[in-house]
Design an enzyme around this catalytic site. Structure first.
Site, PDB file in Angstrom:
ATOM      1  NE  ARG A  56     -68.149  17.449  66.763  1.00  0.00           N
ATOM      2  CZ  ARG A  56     -68.429  16.193  66.431  1.00  0.00           C
ATOM      3  NH1 ARG A  56     -69.685  15.793  66.346  1.00  0.00           N
ATOM      4  NH2 ARG A  56     -67.451  15.345  66.161  1.00  0.00           N
ATOM      5  CG  ASP A  57     -63.345  19.684  73.546  1.00  0.00           C
ATOM      6  OD1 ASP A  57     -64.104  19.811  74.529  1.00  0.00           O
ATOM      7  OD2 ASP A  57     -62.221  19.146  73.629  1.00  0.00           O
TER       8      ASP A  57
END
Length: 208
Positions: A56-57
């Site tokens: 997620r990043d």
């Protein structure tokens, strides 16, 4: 584990990351170099997803490298285990690498959002510049939409409405109107028309 009960993970030191590597580089990467880097990134992401972890990043700054061009994914502060409900915190992922569904405020998404980020990373390695450098969520959606082969009249209407009424960007009623990282169909190679011929050819070579 320290005296406070916290687990400390000691990892090897890697002196740089891909964002610094691109900034310092004056010439484009050769195709074999790009393939080696992308294979390492994809292998790492596959390992995460096979074990139920969404990063997620994913972005260039979170992919470390050394002089031997060995890559490692770092910064798991936003990562989460995939759960059965598919409900997660909205607004994750650095904006330039954020999938359309997250930009729209969706909380039900899958590990496909990581793959969107990987695609943005791949384009950035080829172009040596950010693919979708939006200054806001709405502009980010507009850049994605204007470059996408999945353009539709409903998306045009939605983006115009969002420009007039920004609160609509978080309205789930509009989510079915825009293609998401998990729903985009397989596209032929000629849909990469927003890249120059040279970059388009290299991108297709990498994909193959």
């Amino acid at each position: 584990m320290d005296e406070r009960g916290k687990v400390l993970v000691v990892m090897e030191f890697l002196p740089s990351d891909l964002s610094r590597l691109i900034a310092a580089r004056k010439v484009p990467f050769f195709a074999p170099q790009l393939k080696i880097m992308m294979c390492q990134i994809l292998d790492g992401v596959r390992f995460l997803h096979d074990n139920g972890v969404m990063h997620r990043d994913l972005k260039l700054a979170n992919i470390l490298t050394n002089k031997g061009n060995r890559l490692k994914i770092c910064d798991f502060g936003l990562s989460r285990w995939e759960n059965g409900s598919g409900s997660y915190t909205p607004g994750m992922v650095t904006q330039w690498y954020r999938a359309p569904e997250i930009l729209m405020g969706e909380t039900n998404y899958t590990s496909a959002v990581d793959m969107w980020s990987v695609g943005c990373i791949m384009a950035e390695l080829v172009l040596r510049k950010v693919l979708f450098p939006g200054n806001s969520g709405i502009q980010q959606l507009s850049l994605i939409h204007s470059s996408s082969a999945a353009r539709c009249k409903r998306c045009d209407v939605l983006l115009r409405l969002c420009l007039v009424q920004p609160d609509l960007i978080c309205c789930s009623a509009f989510l079915p109107w825009i293609p998401t990282a998990g729903s985009l169909p397989t596209m032929p190679s000629n849909t990469l028309g927003f890249l120059s011929y040279e970059h388009n050819t290299l991108y297709i070579f990498l994909l193959e």
